[in-house]
Enzyme design. Structure first.
Site, PDB file in Angstrom:
ATOM      1  N   GLU A 122      -0.492   9.502  -5.851  1.00 56.51           N
ATOM      2  CA  GLU A 122       0.606   8.548  -5.854  1.00 56.51           C
ATOM      3  C   GLU A 122       0.840   7.977  -7.251  1.00 56.51           C
ATOM      4  OE1 GLU A 122      -1.207   7.917  -1.530  1.00 56.51           O
ATOM      5  OE2 GLU A 122      -1.383   6.248  -2.937  1.00 56.51           O
ATOM      6  N   GLU A 162       0.855  -1.184   0.000  1.00 60.20           N
ATOM      7  CA  GLU A 162       0.000   0.000   0.000  1.00 60.20           C
ATOM      8  C   GLU A 162       0.893   1.237   0.000  1.00 60.20           C
ATOM      9  OE1 GLU A 162      -3.836   1.709  -0.157  1.00 60.20           O
ATOM     10  OE2 GLU A 162      -3.183  -0.371  -0.343  1.00 60.20           O
ATOM     11  N   ASP A 207      -7.143   3.044   2.911  1.00 65.19           N
ATOM     12  CA  ASP A 207      -6.770   1.785   3.548  1.00 65.19           C
ATOM     13  C   ASP A 207      -7.962   0.836   3.645  1.00 65.19           C
ATOM     14  OD1 ASP A 207      -4.077   2.731   4.107  1.00 65.19           O
ATOM     15  OD2 ASP A 207      -5.015   4.015   5.599  1.00 65.19           O
TER      16      ASP A 207
END
Length: 491
Positions: free
Chosen positions: A326, A296, A476
């Site tokens: 990201e 992750e 998450d």
């Protein structure tokens, strides 16, 4: 139809006159006649159509089916902390700061740089995370944050948050390795196993500065609700718990290893960072091949660290989770497709996103990537991209990830159609590099599937919470839920 409506209206009028002229008639008689009229009205009225949001949610529920085989045991590490969550504007005001010009700083050295960087990302409505270099100053800021009337303490760190989500499923055993102090241990789900070697006397704290859609700090007005994270976290930064995590594998024997926290190494010196990354990669290379590894990612600013992760860690993992910031930073760092894009303008273009995901799965020119699965999530939609022949149940997985995003943001167990909205494109081009096809989704068929040279893409919109209760940990939870519904065909 109109005749019947007129008759009902006349009957209602007559009932009112009768009640006025003869009040001695029992009330029960009037109620009987009145209820009969209501019955006729409701019976003949067409049933109200479900809203677009309700239809989409119902379609997800139909598509989300359990995988043929559960993971059984999952090991998670290594970043864990206590999050202090509060209003970003409230904290900056309490620190006596006033808004000036916005600017992005890769490392925060002063409170003024904190204010400028917060304003920069607030104006974009984008999530970001930074290291605060001055330990004494960070302690003073943390103390001010804790005194804020609106401050709350939660489980923090990607690994701990993923473990929390996984632990909600009773058929899984979850072990968490990370720097776990007394406050965090108290906050963790009691079903999470914590090795004694992970326990420490003090907690690591991260400050989560939230903002709402439309909220303003200086010239920055947030187009969407999000959060800015910063910390002075040395335990997580050095990934001190990685060896504890890997040493637990022999006894625990998990089927899946979820790794996060590599981004925290940005707080180390360049030499220390390079050494620690080499050590981490060497340790990961010793993980038995029958244990799949999911990585992750989180917000980063150091291109060298990102390139190090791509070329040293990607060859060792099977699955990757990341968001739009990201993804763009990844392709910029490695000179991948669309690396000239400066920033996303509004909702990330699906064609651009799918081009980058395809490039990662195909491997760069240096053959650096051996991934077979990527879960991309942004506010408006999600895409799961997988190499053919390795994964099953991905329609359910991408739908489950989107469903949990809308529910958790609104702090509810299920999607409440009245509290969410749709911003995702329902029609788009599948690629910008080549002649992509036009892809469509609808509330009745909310998952679109298309293929490109051995890679299959699964797209679904997200129902965005109109007034989110908490934005921290959504990524998450999304990745954890997607993994829960994924089935690996090949180990």
């Amino acid at each position: 139809m109109w005749g019947k409506t007129v008759c009902i209206g006349l009957l209602a009028f007559a009932l009112g006159c009768l009640h006025h002229l003869h009040p001695e008639i029992p009330e029960a008689a009037f109620e009987y006649i009145s209820s009969s009229l209501r019955s006729i009205t409701y019976r003949d009225s067409p049933p109200s159509s479900p809203s677009l949001e309700e239809s989409l949610s119902d379609s997800w529920n139909r598509l989300i089916v359990a995988p043929g085989k559960s993971w059984g045991r999952v090991a998670v590490g290594v970043n864990a902390c206590v999050d202090i969550v509060l209003s970003g504007v409230s904290l900056l005001q309490a620190l006596g700061l006033s808004p000036k010009s916005a600017g992005d700083h890769s490392v925060l050295n002063t409170q003024e740089e904190l204010s400028e960087t917060f304003q920069h990302y607030m104006r974009l409505g984008a999530a970001a995370e930074r290291f605060y270099s001055d330990g004494d100053s960070f302690q003073r800021i943390s103390a001010t944050a804790s005194r804020d009337p609106g401050a709350q303490h939660f489980v923090g760190g990607n690994a701990a948050l993923i473990a929390q989500r996984l632990a909600t499923h009773p058929d899984l055993e979850v072990v968490l390795c990370g720097p776990i102090g007394p406050k965090l241990h108290e906050l963790l789900d009691e079903r999470i196993l914590v090795p004694p070697a992970s326990l420490q006397e003090q907690d690591e704290y991260h400050l989560i500065l939230e903002y709402k859609a439309g909220e303003q700090w200086g010239s920055g007005r947030a187009p969407a609700a999000n959060r800015f994270i910063f910390s002075h976290d040395l335990s997580n930064g050095a990934m001190k718990s990685l060896e504890v995590l890997l040493s637990s594998l022999e006894d625990f024997q998990p089927n899946l290893l979820v790794l996060s926290g590599l981004h925290m190494m940005e707080g180390l010196s360049r030499e220390s960072r390079e050494t620690r990354l080499r050590e981490a990669a060497a340790s990961l290379s010793s993980v038995p091949s029958d244990i799949l590894i999911h990585l992750e990612l989180a917000s980063m600013t150091d291109g060298e660290l990102m390139r190090g992760i791509i070329y040293q860690v990607f060859p060792l993992i099977s699955s990757l989770g990341l968001n739009e910031q990201e993804l763009l930073f990844l392709t910029k760092s490695a000179s991948g497709p669309h690396s000239s894009v400066l920033d996303w303008s509004g909702i990330p273009d699906v064609g651009i996103v799918s081009d980058i995901l395809f490039w990662i799965l195909q491997g760069s020119n240096n053959g650096a990537s051996t991934l077979t699965r990527i879960h991309f999530h942004t506010l408006a939609y999600h895409i799961l991209a997988t190499t053919d022949g390795f994964w099953d149940n991905q329609v359910a997985a991408v739908a489950a990830g989107a469903r949990v995003a809308g529910a958790q943001a609104c702090a509810s167990e299920t999607i409440d159609p009245a509290r969410v909205m749709l911003k995702s494109p329902l029609e788009f081009v599948s690629s910008r590099e080549e002649s992509g096809t036009i892809v469509k989704v609808s509330p009745k068929e909310p998952v679109a599937v298309w293929s490109r040279v051995g890679v299959t893409f699964y797209f679904t919109p997200v129902l965005i919470c109109k007034n989110p209760t908490r934005t921290v940990g959504l990524g998450d939870a999304i990745s954890a839920e997607g993994l829960l519904f994924s089935e690996a065909k090949v180990h």
